[in-house]
Design a protein around this motif. Structure first.
Motif, PDB file in Angstrom:
ATOM      1  N   HIS A 176      -1.339  10.160   7.515  1.00 12.89           N
ATOM      2  CA  HIS A 176      -1.492   9.145   6.478  1.00 12.89           C
ATOM      3  C   HIS A 176      -1.938   7.806   7.052  1.00 12.89           C
ATOM      4  O   HIS A 176      -2.624   7.041   6.381  1.00 12.89           O
TER       5      HIS A 176
ATOM      6  N   ASP B 298     -10.623   8.590   2.488  1.00 13.20           N
ATOM      7  CA  ASP B 298      -9.518   8.245   1.592  1.00 13.20           C
ATOM      8  C   ASP B 298      -8.755   6.989   1.992  1.00 13.20           C
ATOM      9  O   ASP B 298      -7.650   6.769   1.523  1.00 13.20           O
TER      10      ASP B 298
ATOM     11  N   ASN C 225      -7.169   3.582   1.978  1.00 17.19           N
ATOM     12  CA  ASN C 225      -6.833   2.564   0.984  1.00 17.19           C
ATOM     13  C   ASN C 225      -6.651   1.199   1.642  1.00 17.19           C
ATOM     14  O   ASN C 225      -6.725   0.182   0.968  1.00 17.19           O
TER      15      ASN C 225
ATOM     16  N   GLU D 181       2.125   1.823  -3.457  1.00 23.12           N
ATOM     17  CA  GLU D 181       1.064   2.357  -4.320  1.00 23.12           C
ATOM     18  C   GLU D 181       0.832   3.838  -4.035  1.00 23.12           C
ATOM     19  O   GLU D 181       0.649   4.633  -4.961  1.00 23.12           O
ATOM     20  N   LEU D 182       0.835   4.208  -2.771  1.00 22.77           N
ATOM     21  CA  LEU D 182       0.645   5.611  -2.406  1.00 22.77           C
ATOM     22  C   LEU D 182       1.808   6.478  -2.874  1.00 22.77           C
ATOM     23  O   LEU D 182       1.628   7.653  -3.182  1.00 22.77           O
ATOM     24  N   SER D 183       3.006   5.892  -2.954  1.00 22.35           N
ATOM     25  CA  SER D 183       4.188   6.664  -3.357  1.00 22.35           C
ATOM     26  C   SER D 183       4.151   7.042  -4.833  1.00 22.35           C
ATOM     27  O   SER D 183       4.912   7.896  -5.272  1.00 22.35           O
TER      28      SER D 183
ATOM     29  N   PHE E 173       5.941  10.011   5.182  1.00 26.35           N
ATOM     30  CA  PHE E 173       4.700   9.319   5.548  1.00 26.35           C
ATOM     31  C   PHE E 173       4.475   9.508   7.037  1.00 26.35           C
ATOM     32  O   PHE E 173       5.344   9.231   7.853  1.00 26.35           O
TER      33      PHE E 173
ATOM     34  N   LEU F 247       1.197  12.118  -1.762  1.00 30.89           N
ATOM     35  CA  LEU F 247       0.437  11.619  -0.615  1.00 30.89           C
ATOM     36  C   LEU F 247      -0.655  12.602  -0.212  1.00 30.89           C
ATOM     37  O   LEU F 247      -1.756  12.210   0.117  1.00 30.89           O
TER      38      LEU F 247
ATOM     39  N   ARG G  98      -4.862   7.462   4.898  1.00 35.06           N
ATOM     40  CA  ARG G  98      -4.885   6.433   3.857  1.00 35.06           C
ATOM     41  C   ARG G  98      -4.907   5.014   4.438  1.00 35.06           C
ATOM     42  O   ARG G  98      -5.299   4.086   3.777  1.00 35.06           O
TER      43      ARG G  98
ATOM     44  N   THR H 120       0.829  -1.206   0.000  1.00 35.64           N
ATOM     45  CA  THR H 120       0.000   0.000   0.000  1.00 35.64           C
ATOM     46  C   THR H 120       0.862   1.253   0.000  1.00 35.64           C
ATOM     47  O   THR H 120       0.578   2.206  -0.732  1.00 35.64           O
TER      48      THR H 120
END
Length: 156
Positions: A123, A145, A147, A62-64, A100, A68, A73, A59
């Protein structure tokens, strides 16, 4: 097989070195394979095989790929506050290169501090289920938001 075969971004590869996961364990490889499918995952693992870290790693990678930005997240529910501290430490080290922000919400915290944490929308928010539920409800927080919802010790 190294982490480069997963095409992780450079900050994640650096973060993996920072958390001393130089090579994926067989269990972690299997978890990462399932994470790549984009489907929900139920996983039984031990902290020793590191498979439980796979969804965090996947995850965060993917966020990177995007900025951000603002908003929570990841919501991580742990079965005890000792585990909360370990998960927050792991997420902070893994995501240090990405800036993060992972924050614990714990029962010994002052209500105003909890409100401030929820309001700043880190985050990742990490805590125990009962206290997270109470904190989010009392602050009327909506996490639009998210994820990843991750529950450790769900079998308990």
């Amino acid at each position: 097989m190294s982490y480069t075969t997963y095409r992780f971004k450079a900050p994640i590869l650096k973060g993996l070195a920072d958390v001393q996961l130089s090579e994926p364990t067989p269990e972690l490889k299997e978890t990462l394979k399932h994470c790549s499918s984009g489907k929900d995952l139920i996983l039984a693992s031990t902290q020793k095989d590191h498979a439980e870290k796979g969804p965090f790693i996947w995850t965060m990678n993917e966020l990177s790929k995007t900025t951000l930005g603002y908003g929570t997240r990841m919501l991580v529910l742990c079965n005890d506050e000792t585990r909360v501290k370990k998960v927050v430490t792991f997420l902070r080290k893994l995501g240090e290169q990405l800036a993060f922000d992972a924050e614990p919400i714990m029962s010994e915290m002052e209500p105003q501090k909890v409100t401030n944490i929820i309001g700043k929308a880190p985050h990742a928010i990490v805590g125990t289920p009962a206290f997270i539920k109470e904190s989010l409800e009392s602050n009327r927080a909506l996490l639009r938001d998210v994820n990843l919802l991750y529950i450790t010790g769900a079998h308990k």
